[in-house]
Design a protein around this motif. Sequence first.
Motif, PDB file in Angstrom:
ATOM      1  N   LEU A 112       0.830  -1.198   0.000  1.00  0.00           N
ATOM      2  CA  LEU A 112       0.000   0.000   0.000  1.00  0.00           C
ATOM      3  C   LEU A 112       0.868   1.253   0.000  1.00  0.00           C
ATOM      4  O   LEU A 112       0.584   2.219  -0.711  1.00  0.00           O
ATOM      5  CB  LEU A 112      -0.924  -0.020   1.218  1.00  0.00           C
ATOM      6  CG  LEU A 112      -1.918   1.127   1.331  1.00  0.00           C
ATOM      7  CD1 LEU A 112      -2.870   1.124   0.133  1.00  0.00           C
ATOM      8  CD2 LEU A 112      -2.697   1.019   2.624  1.00  0.00           C
ATOM      9  N   GLY A 113       1.959   1.267   0.773  1.00  0.00           N
ATOM     10  CA  GLY A 113       2.885   2.397   0.794  1.00  0.00           C
ATOM     11  C   GLY A 113       3.552   2.601  -0.553  1.00  0.00           C
ATOM     12  O   GLY A 113       3.727   3.733  -1.015  1.00  0.00           O
ATOM     13  N   VAL A 115       2.345   1.740  -3.529  1.00  0.00           N
ATOM     14  CA  VAL A 115       1.330   2.239  -4.475  1.00  0.00           C
ATOM     15  C   VAL A 115       1.064   3.712  -4.226  1.00  0.00           C
ATOM     16  O   VAL A 115       0.986   4.507  -5.178  1.00  0.00           O
ATOM     17  CB  VAL A 115       0.032   1.394  -4.361  1.00  0.00           C
ATOM     18  CG1 VAL A 115      -1.111   2.040  -5.117  1.00  0.00           C
ATOM     19  CG2 VAL A 115       0.280  -0.013  -4.865  1.00  0.00           C
ATOM     20  N   ALA A 116       0.963   4.117  -2.959  1.00  0.00           N
ATOM     21  CA  ALA A 116       0.723   5.528  -2.643  1.00  0.00           C
ATOM     22  C   ALA A 116       1.892   6.380  -3.122  1.00  0.00           C
ATOM     23  O   ALA A 116       1.700   7.465  -3.696  1.00  0.00           O
ATOM     24  CB  ALA A 116       0.501   5.699  -1.148  1.00  0.00           C
ATOM     25  N   GLY A 117       3.101   5.938  -2.942  1.00  0.00           N
ATOM     26  CA  GLY A 117       4.279   6.673  -3.400  1.00  0.00           C
ATOM     27  C   GLY A 117       4.320   6.807  -4.902  1.00  0.00           C
ATOM     28  O   GLY A 117       4.668   7.867  -5.443  1.00  0.00           O
ATOM     29  N   MET A 119       1.716   6.801  -6.905  1.00  0.00           N
ATOM     30  CA  MET A 119       0.650   7.724  -7.305  1.00  0.00           C
ATOM     31  C   MET A 119       1.066   9.172  -7.083  1.00  0.00           C
ATOM     32  O   MET A 119       0.839  10.025  -7.945  1.00  0.00           O
ATOM     33  CB  MET A 119      -0.643   7.409  -6.529  1.00  0.00           C
ATOM     34  CG  MET A 119      -1.222   6.043  -6.833  1.00  0.00           C
ATOM     35  SD  MET A 119      -1.656   5.813  -8.549  1.00  0.00           S
ATOM     36  CE  MET A 119      -3.113   6.786  -8.658  1.00  0.00           C
ATOM     37  N   VAL A 120       1.668   9.438  -5.969  1.00  0.00           N
ATOM     38  CA  VAL A 120       2.143  10.805  -5.689  1.00  0.00           C
ATOM     39  C   VAL A 120       3.193  11.199  -6.712  1.00  0.00           C
ATOM     40  O   VAL A 120       3.194  12.322  -7.236  1.00  0.00           O
ATOM     41  CB  VAL A 120       2.688  10.908  -4.247  1.00  0.00           C
ATOM     42  CG1 VAL A 120       3.440  12.209  -4.029  1.00  0.00           C
ATOM     43  CG2 VAL A 120       1.563  10.777  -3.242  1.00  0.00           C
TER      44      VAL A 120
END
Length: 141
Positions: A112-113, A115-117, A119-120
């Motif tokens: 999850l971390g 994927v979030a990185g 996306m940012v």
Amino acid sequence: MADTQLQNGTPKTAQSKSTSKSVQSKAQGVTTRKNQTRTAMEKQIAELKHEIARIDDMLAEQAGHVAREAHGWYNSASRRATKVTRALGNRAHSVSEAVKDNPGTVSSAMVLGAVAGFMVGMVLGHAPNRHRDHWWRYDQR
């Protein structure tokens, strides 16, 4: 007769006797002044030696205070470092126990971390910026 004649054989007169006495008294006065000066200088030297010894004692005492204070600081810092090390060890042990108990949760959080990185990074990469220069692009204007 030796008392009544000078060394060159001339008879001593009252004037030559008084001259001889004044020369002797002057010589004694010079000697006395020299002795007084020497005594005064020796006294000053002794006082200076005493003062230097007193200053040495004061410096030694101050050095002892500084050494004790530095030792106290060192012991305090050592105790604090030991406490911090133990606390970090305990926390690391707790984290490792949580990872062992829940391996799926940890791997899910990592994914999850990531994927979030990603996306940012994508959002920031496509943001309009007119003054951006890329090192991989060379424009000839």
